[in-house]
Design an enzyme around this catalytic site. Structure first.
Site, short mmCIF file in Angstrom:
data_model
loop_
_atom_site.label_atom_id
_atom_site.label_comp_id
_atom_site.label_asym_id
_atom_site.label_seq_id
_atom_site.Cartn_x
_atom_site.Cartn_y
_atom_site.Cartn_z
N ASP A 94 -14.86 -15.70 -9.80
CA ASP A 94 -13.59 -15.79 -9.55
C ASP A 94 -12.86 -15.01 -8.45
OD1 ASP A 94 -11.21 -15.75 -10.93
OD2 ASP A 94 -11.57 -15.12 -12.66
N CYS A 95 -11.70 -15.29 -8.36
CA CYS A 95 -11.25 -15.08 -7.02
C CYS A 95 -11.14 -13.47 -6.60
CB CYS A 95 -9.93 -15.78 -6.74
SG CYS A 95 -9.92 -17.60 -6.84
#
Length: 774
Positions: free
Chosen positions: A303-304
């Protein structure tokens, strides 16, 4: 697991797509000029590229990948460990942006996708929680096909990528979670069926080649991620403490189905820690389970900024180089963000990770791009090369968005003579409420620019003369305009109240504190109902559920509909249901609890099972022991259906190998292992009759209540099937039950077991006892 022996509302629309999602909402980026797609190996422009083995389309993917990786420097490899991948100009490889989203339509969230005057919008389907309420597996796949077709069409004009970080298949564990709207609900089986169906729709190539991808989907957020920001606890710091039992029977099944049944091209690891280890740094979860046990054919993405998060926020490692090394060694292939781009080279040179581990990671990334055709030269010559703007927002696609909303809408209450309204009898209709004329609210989050909107007011006005009063200036409803709303309701033949919430109340990074309708909405509803001359239809627009006991128990409120966030055509679908051109068939994919539930249960408690000693009531219909407002699977129709059991065994014998300990002593369960499970299945045949006066679809649920061993669920879903039955007609539905897969439970150590004894199978009010014996 179920099959139909007569016509069902199967959806047959061509197309397909891939996706996965992350955080940070982006404003739509508008691009004015039409561009070409991004691709490597452009031998038309540079014939010299034809000499490279990785450009040879007749070679196996693995051979091409190996050829490419051996030509790259360490720096060039690292450039393909991040979402904004760097160009390798000397090899004819352009830069590429991995991050695009397609949760329920091509989205402008993520830098990989844009809308422009060339493609100003894309079909915006209902938010996932409402599509899941259709319980129609063919619909899940059909939507995926449309989304992937539109994605490919946008790719061909330089507006989109090929890798989509969707779907979100986390379990909707707690009603307060702001992202529950993005998920298929609280049930592991439904979530698994949705995950694999939508992924197949996105990914499957129309040429039948299983190694080719139309687009690459991504199942997220792995794993046990379902808290964003609650009472000061946020996802960047949260440690999800999960038992082995809950992990394997609740949180993991949708991801397992994504990989094994859907053959998904990617899995995204989440921000949170799981039992003290960041998900993106856990070798057991990533290389051990996803790639090892489940055999992922694709890449694992963070995830970012998750790697940055476990270094800077969770302080899991002392140096950034250690964080980079731990992520890569755990099995991470791609970093959304640039942490690996900044720190991997130093990690390699410092001896923390071998370059061969970097090779493995970029090989997984490149293999995915090979399967997408990125290295096959000009895509205009390939299978999807002729798609373009004409293939986005087609009438067929927009009609499917309306049909999806119709199939998901759930009728929760309907007093006799209330719904459907008669278009001829209703001369005037009062339309009241903060969500009665909304546009963007209907498409939820991870949205794109839609083809067009039909608001609830517009949909209803097309069928009756309406008087519109907002009642509240927004969903917070600090002060309701009661008098004007009462006046409209008193003068109209019927009243439709459209209430609920929006992204200001439930969203990524925003969990709810309570589960009541906000502000003065309850007062507005009650006062309008008192004043109304005719029937009162309450329409609730939301992702999560509410304690609306006051409305459920108010005789003046004659009907209640839950419509999720119904997508671009939501208003038309709502009107279709209210005026009876569509018979509602949606069922709740999550439990609606009383307000007292959130007083007792902290969001941070991950335990699914109740604890009588502490008064903890458990979670979801499988384990929750308290009162509900509405429960999983609730939903009414304008007609009535009866079920009749045609065929089902009374007992099943589990074969054991000679010398097995359970042959000589009494066992409460046996391991669900291959030697006992082969060909251990049976059929259940049911006859479903529509005994009412309106044709309609009906969801047939097959539940089982297993013996009370290993803290088993009080009941769990074995299968579901949606059938269309005309008035007074019958349909035959068959479920094939695999004993070890479907009837099994998970014990305290996370092992699959088949419980010995009496399993009670349930379909509606029908119950059938099945004795499982050795």
């Amino acid at each position: 697991m179920a099959s139909l022996i007569n016509s069902a509302p199967k959806v047959t629309v061509f197309l397909f797509f891939l996706s996965c999602f992350s955080h940070f909402f982006l404003i739509p980026n508008w691009v004015s000029a039409q561009n070409s797609p991004v691709f490597a190996c452009d031998v038309d422009k540079n014939p010299a590229l034809g000499q490279f083995g990785f450009c040879n389309t007749s070679s196996e993917t693995a051979v091409r990948v190996a050829d490419l990786v051996k030509r790259l420097t360490l720096e060039e490899k690292i450039g393909w460990l991040v979402d904004g991948a760097s160009a390798v100009s000397r090899l004819g490889i352009p830069k590429y942006e991995w991050w695009s989203e397609a949760l329920h339509g091509v989205s402008y969230v993520g830098p990989g996708t844009h809308f422009s005057s060339v493609v100003p919008g894309a079909t915006s389907f209902p938010q996932v929680i409402l599509t899941a309420a259709s319980f129609n597996a063919s619909l899940f796949e059909a939507i995926g096909k449309v989304v992937s077709t539109e994605a490919r069409a946008m790719y061909n004009v330089g507006l989109a990528g090929l890798t989509y970080w969707s779907p979100n298949v986390n379990i909707f564990r707690d009603p307060r979670w702001g992202r529950g709207q993005e998920t298929p609900g609280e049930d592991p089986l439904l979530s698994s069926k949705y995950a694999s169906g939508y992924v197949r729709g996105l990914q499957q190539s129309d040429d039948g080649n299983p190694d080719r991808l139309k687009v690459a989907a991504c199942c997220k957020h792995y794993t046990a991620y379902d808290l964003d920001n609650w009472k000061g606890v946020d996802r960047l710091h949260f440690n999800a403490v999960v038992t082995k039992q809950d992990m394997d029977d609740t949180f993991q099944p949708p991801f397992k189905s994504c990989v094994i049944d859907g053959n998904v091209a990617s899995v995204m690891c989440s921000y949170n820690q799981v039992n003290g280890i960041p998900a993106c740094a856990d070798p057991d979860l990533l290389s051990g389970t996803v790639r090892g046990q489940w055999k992922l054919n694709g890449y694992i993405v963070s995830d970012c900024d998750s790697v940055d998060v476990f270094y800077n926020n969770q302080h899991y490692t002392k140096t950034p180089e250690e964080a980079a090394a731990k992520a890569i060694l755990a099995g991470l292939d791609l970093n959304c963000g640039n942490f690996l781009g900044q720190h991997t080279e130093a990690a390699v040179k410092g001896g923390l990770v071998d370059e061969s581990a970097v090779d493995n990671a970029v090989s997984n990334n490149f293999a995915t791009m090979m399967r997408l055709g990125f290295f096959d030269g000009n895509p205009s010559k390939a299978i999807y090369g002729k798609l373009g703007p004409k293939d986005v927002c087609t009438q067929e696609h927009q009609e499917l968005a309306r049909e999806a909303a119709r199939q998901g809408i759930v009728l929760l209450k309907n007093s006799k003579g209330s719904l459907p309204l008669s278009p001829t009898a209703i001369k005037t209709l009062a339309v009241i409420g903060p969500n009665a004329n909304v546009t963007k609210t209907m498409i939820g989050n991870y949205e794109g620019t839609p083809c067009k909107y039909t608001t609830p007011l517009q949909g209803l006005t097309a069928l009756a003369a309406t008087t519109y009063v907002p009642g509240c200036s927004n969903v917070a409803c600090g002060t309701a305009q009661i008098d004007e709303a009462k006046k409209a309701a008193a003068a109209a033949d019927a009243t439709v109240l459209v209430v609920g919430i929006d992204q200001s109340v439930e969203a990524e990074g925003r969990d709810r504190i309570d589960i009541r309708l906000p502000g003065q909405q309850p007062l507005l509803i009650t006062e309008v109902a008192k004043a109304s001359k005719g029937n009162v239809i309450l329409v609730v627009m939301s992702g999560g559920g509410f304690d609306i006991s006051f409305a459920k128990n108010d005789d003046k409120i004659t009907s209640i509909l839950w419509v999720g966030y119904p997508g671009e055509a939501g208003g038309a679908a709502i009107a279709d249901v209210i005026f009876g051109s569509y018979n509602p068939s949606g069922r709740l994919p999550m439990t609606w609890y009383p307000e007292s539930y959130v007083d007792k249960v902290p969001m941070t408690n991950m335990n699914m099972r109740p604890d009588p000693a502490s008064g903890y009531p458990g979670r979801t219909y499988r384990f929750y022991t308290g009162e509900t407002v509405y429960t999983f699977g609730d939903g009414l129709s304008y007609t009535q259906f009866n079920h009749h059991l045609v065929r089902a065994p009374k007992s099943v014998f589990v074969p054991l190998q000679e010398g097995h300990s359970c042959l000589s002593s009494k066992c409460k369960s046996v391991d669900a292992v291959d030697e006992s499970c082969k060909n251990l299945a049976f059929d259940i045949h049911l006859r479903v009759k529509n005994v009412g006066n309106i044709s309609g679809s009906h969801t047939v649920f097959l539940f089982s209540s297993p013996p009370s061993v290993h803290n088993s669920p009080q009941k769990h879903l074995l299968g579901f099937e949606k059938v269309f039955v005309t008035t007074k007609a019958e349909a035959l539905v068959r479920f094939n039950v695999d004993v070890c897969k479907d009837l099994s439970i998970v014990d305290e150590l996370g092992n699959r077991k088949v419980a010995m004894g009496n399993h009670v199978l349930q379909v509606g009010s029908l119950k059938h006892s099945l004795n499982v014996r050795i």
